[in-house]
Design a protein around this motif. Structure first.
Motif, PDB file in Angstrom:
ATOM      1  N   ARG A 118       7.722  -8.885   1.933  1.00 40.37           N
ATOM      2  CA  ARG A 118       8.182  -7.565   1.500  1.00 40.37           C
ATOM      3  C   ARG A 118       8.592  -7.610   0.018  1.00 40.37           C
ATOM      4  NH1 ARG A 118       7.628  -2.462   0.727  1.00 40.37           N
ATOM      5  NH2 ARG A 118       9.555  -1.195   0.786  1.00 40.37           N
ATOM      6  N   LEU A 119       9.226  -8.696  -0.397  1.00 43.69           N
ATOM      7  CA  LEU A 119       9.609  -8.826  -1.802  1.00 43.69           C
ATOM      8  C   LEU A 119       8.368  -8.841  -2.693  1.00 43.69           C
ATOM      9  CD1 LEU A 119      11.642  -9.195  -4.051  1.00 43.69           C
ATOM     10  CD2 LEU A 119      11.749 -11.641  -3.520  1.00 43.69           C
ATOM     11  N   GLN A 120       7.323  -9.532  -2.257  1.00 47.37           N
ATOM     12  CA  GLN A 120       6.079  -9.567  -3.039  1.00 47.37           C
ATOM     13  C   GLN A 120       5.502  -8.169  -3.219  1.00 47.37           C
ATOM     14  OE1 GLN A 120       4.814 -11.852  -4.805  1.00 47.37           O
ATOM     15  NE2 GLN A 120       4.605 -13.833  -3.810  1.00 47.37           N
ATOM     16  N   GLU A 121       5.546  -7.367  -2.157  1.00 56.98           N
ATOM     17  CA  GLU A 121       5.050  -5.994  -2.253  1.00 56.98           C
ATOM     18  C   GLU A 121       5.796  -5.221  -3.329  1.00 56.98           C
ATOM     19  OE1 GLU A 121       5.377  -4.038   1.480  1.00 56.98           O
ATOM     20  OE2 GLU A 121       4.087  -5.449   2.551  1.00 56.98           O
ATOM     21  N   LYS A 122       7.116  -5.316  -3.284  1.00 56.64           N
ATOM     22  CA  LYS A 122       7.929  -4.578  -4.245  1.00 56.64           C
ATOM     23  C   LYS A 122       7.750  -5.122  -5.662  1.00 56.64           C
ATOM     24  CE  LYS A 122       9.866  -1.569  -3.893  1.00 56.64           C
ATOM     25  NZ  LYS A 122       9.462  -0.156  -3.957  1.00 56.64           N
ATOM     26  N   LEU A 123       7.606  -6.411  -5.801  1.00 58.55           N
ATOM     27  CA  LEU A 123       7.412  -7.000  -7.129  1.00 58.55           C
ATOM     28  C   LEU A 123       6.141  -6.456  -7.783  1.00 58.55           C
ATOM     29  CD1 LEU A 123       8.455 -10.706  -6.459  1.00 58.55           C
ATOM     30  CD2 LEU A 123       9.613  -9.093  -7.972  1.00 58.55           C
ATOM     31  N   LEU A 124       5.075  -6.344  -7.009  1.00 56.94           N
ATOM     32  CA  LEU A 124       3.831  -5.790  -7.543  1.00 56.94           C
ATOM     33  C   LEU A 124       4.027  -4.351  -7.993  1.00 56.94           C
ATOM     34  CD1 LEU A 124       1.264  -7.259  -4.979  1.00 56.94           C
ATOM     35  CD2 LEU A 124       1.572  -7.931  -7.379  1.00 56.94           C
ATOM     36  N   TYR A 125       4.816  -3.604  -7.224  1.00 61.85           N
ATOM     37  CA  TYR A 125       5.092  -2.210  -7.592  1.00 61.85           C
ATOM     38  C   TYR A 125       5.956  -2.142  -8.848  1.00 61.85           C
ATOM     39  CZ  TYR A 125       6.755   2.608  -7.290  1.00 61.85           C
ATOM     40  OH  TYR A 125       7.063   3.918  -7.580  1.00 61.85           O
ATOM     41  N   TRP A 126       7.024  -2.950  -8.905  1.00 59.33           N
ATOM     42  CA  TRP A 126       7.947  -2.911 -10.048  1.00 59.33           C
ATOM     43  C   TRP A 126       7.249  -3.297 -11.355  1.00 59.33           C
ATOM     44  CZ3 TRP A 126      11.909  -5.925  -6.655  1.00 59.33           C
ATOM     45  CH2 TRP A 126      12.549  -5.027  -5.788  1.00 59.33           C
ATOM     46  N   GLN A 127       6.275  -4.194 -11.253  1.00 59.80           N
ATOM     47  CA  GLN A 127       5.574  -4.610 -12.471  1.00 59.80           C
ATOM     48  C   GLN A 127       4.690  -3.509 -13.052  1.00 59.80           C
ATOM     49  OE1 GLN A 127       4.026  -8.874 -12.430  1.00 59.80           O
ATOM     50  NE2 GLN A 127       4.763  -8.699 -10.324  1.00 59.80           N
ATOM     51  N   ARG A 128       4.466  -2.451 -12.289  1.00 56.39           N
ATOM     52  CA  ARG A 128       3.667  -1.327 -12.792  1.00 56.39           C
ATOM     53  C   ARG A 128       4.542  -0.207 -13.365  1.00 56.39           C
ATOM     54  NH1 ARG A 128       0.858  -2.202  -7.755  1.00 56.39           N
ATOM     55  NH2 ARG A 128       1.800  -0.297  -6.891  1.00 56.39           N
ATOM     56  N   LEU A 129       5.868  -0.339 -13.224  1.00 59.89           N
ATOM     57  CA  LEU A 129       6.778   0.717 -13.653  1.00 59.89           C
ATOM     58  C   LEU A 129       7.200   0.528 -15.106  1.00 59.89           C
ATOM     59  CD1 LEU A 129       9.166   0.996 -10.559  1.00 59.89           C
ATOM     60  CD2 LEU A 129       7.192   2.426 -11.109  1.00 59.89           C
ATOM     61  N   PRO A 130       7.548   1.627 -15.784  1.00 65.56           N
ATOM     62  CA  PRO A 130       8.052   1.481 -17.157  1.00 65.56           C
ATOM     63  C   PRO A 130       9.425   0.832 -17.207  1.00 65.56           C
ATOM     64  CG  PRO A 130       8.142   3.783 -16.441  1.00 65.56           C
ATOM     65  CD  PRO A 130       7.373   3.031 -15.396  1.00 65.56           C
ATOM     66  N   PHE A 131      10.275   1.103 -16.195  1.00 70.29           N
ATOM     67  CA  PHE A 131      11.599   0.478 -16.169  1.00 70.29           C
ATOM     68  C   PHE A 131      12.151   0.427 -14.753  1.00 70.29           C
ATOM     69  CE2 PHE A 131      12.809   4.935 -16.298  1.00 70.29           C
ATOM     70  CZ  PHE A 131      14.002   5.001 -15.587  1.00 70.29           C
TER      71      PHE A 131
END
Length: 384
Positions: free
Chosen positions: A18-31
């Motif tokens: 689950r952390l990996q999923e969120k990490l991939l998402y967070w890396q696409r965000l501006p902040f």
């Protein structure tokens, strides 16, 4: 799913997938906003209790006691996504410990507030009150973040900290943009990062930070350098605070009495019985076989006095005038450590024959604001 009294979504992440999923998402965000809870009482390195991340979908509480490999955070921490933090230093130390990296692209809201004239060390409570009009209960700050299960009160407190940080960030950016100060925050965060690297040279030079040690002869300072360098490595190896090995105060007391054998050391009562048993023989061996004072040995700088103090005060006054004109906290624009470093540099060079530029550690933005004023001050004091 409980939101622990919060009006927004809260999710606890306890597994790597689950952390990996969120990490991939967070890396696409501006902040994103990041906060941490940790314990650092009996250890050299902080022990992670919780990592809170806020994004546009909610708050995510990462449980580091359930996820074995936290180095998976590294791509996010060093990536382009802006990581919003408040008073970043302790968080950075934690991430160096658990993720084996120096986080990049940090936006420290405390630094932003100082640039906006709110003082050098605005607390998180005051920051949120100022920007969101909310009063924050910090009652859980010093609770035990390593116990499990964490209470609903702890989880609510942790989630709200990250949530409010995320909410306040756009207001800060807008105010900085109005004054053309946006890039300075990340410049300053980068400079802080550079000062937090844990190199062999940093460990060997810790003696330069020991207050009051300048008064001892250079030969004694060389002994202090060897002992403090050894202590830095011992503290890391044993994961104990420096003071639990030997405190700075005890080092100064040793240099005062310079015992020549363990019996004499015991009689001084400088060490407790555990320190005497564990470290006594080594300390005595260093005192009896002092290191050679090399030509490049750095004596501990003494407190400023005379011409140096006069120059420091003139530079500080100039900083205050410039800071007031820009509504910037003067303690940020003219950090004491930087001004003292510049004074030392001035007196180390032949200032009558050459201009001494501000060193790179001042940062591009300070150099731009201070260079001309500082040159005039130095010229007036030495070249008239």
């Amino acid at each position: 799913m409980s939101n622990f009294g919060c009006s927004f979504k809260v999710e606890i992440i306890r597994d790597t997938s689950r952390l990996q999923e969120k990490l991939l998402y967070w890396q696409r965000l501006p902040f994103i906003a990041i906060d941490t809870e940790f314990v650092r009482v009996d250890t050299f390195y902080p022990l992670a209790g919780l990592i809170q991340v806020a994004d546009d979908t909610g708050i995510y509480l990462i449980d580091p006691l359930d996820i074995d490999e936290l180095t998976i955070l590294k791509p996010l921490l060093i990536g382009d996504t802006i990581k919003v933090m408040h008073s970043m230093s302790e968080d950075i130390v934690l991430f160096q410990t658990i993720a084996d990296c120096m986080p990049q692209n940090i936006f420290d809201t405390q630094i932003a507030c100082a640039l906006l004239g709110q003082g050098i060390s605005l607390s998180y409570q005051k920051f949120i009150e100022l920007y969101l009009g909310l009063e924050i209960d910090k009652g859980e700050t010093r609770s035990d973040w390593l116990k499990r299960p964490l209470s609903d009160s702890q989880l609510e407190y942790a989630a709200k900290d990250a949530h409010y940080l995320y909410q306040a960030y756009p207001q800060l950016v807008a105010q900085l943009e109005e004054r053309n100060l946006t890039g300075i925050v990340q410049q300053e965060c980068h400079l802080i990062n550079l000062g937090m690297t844990d190199t062999e040279e940093d460990m060997d030079n810790y003696y330069l930070k020991i207050r009051g040690a300048w008064k001892f002869p250079v030969a004694h300072q060389a002994i202090l350098k060897k002992l403090s360098s050894w202590r830095e490595r011992e503290a890391r190896k044993r994961n104990k605070p420096r003071g639990r090995i030997i405190s700075d105060k005890q080092f100064l007391e040793l240099l005062e009495c310079m015992p020549k054998n363990v019996s004499t050391l015991q009689a001084t009562r400088v060490f407790n019985s555990g320190q005497l048993r564990r470290y006594g023989e080594y300390v005595i061996s260093v005192i009896n076989n002092p290191p050679q004072v090399s030509a490049d040995f750095k004596p501990i700088p003494r407190s400023l006095s005379g011409q140096k103090l006069d120059l420091y005060r003139s530079l500080k006054k100039s900083v205050e005038v410039i800071a007031e004109s820009l509504n910037i906290a003067p303690e940020l624009l003219g950090k004491k450590r930087l001004l003292e470093q510049y004074v030392a540099l001035i007196f180390a060079k032949n200032v009558k024959q050459e201009e001494v530029a501000l060193p790179e550690v001042f940062g591009e933005w300070r150099i731009k604001l201070l260079s001309n004023a500082f040159k005039k001050i130095v010229k007036s004091k030495f070249n008239d």
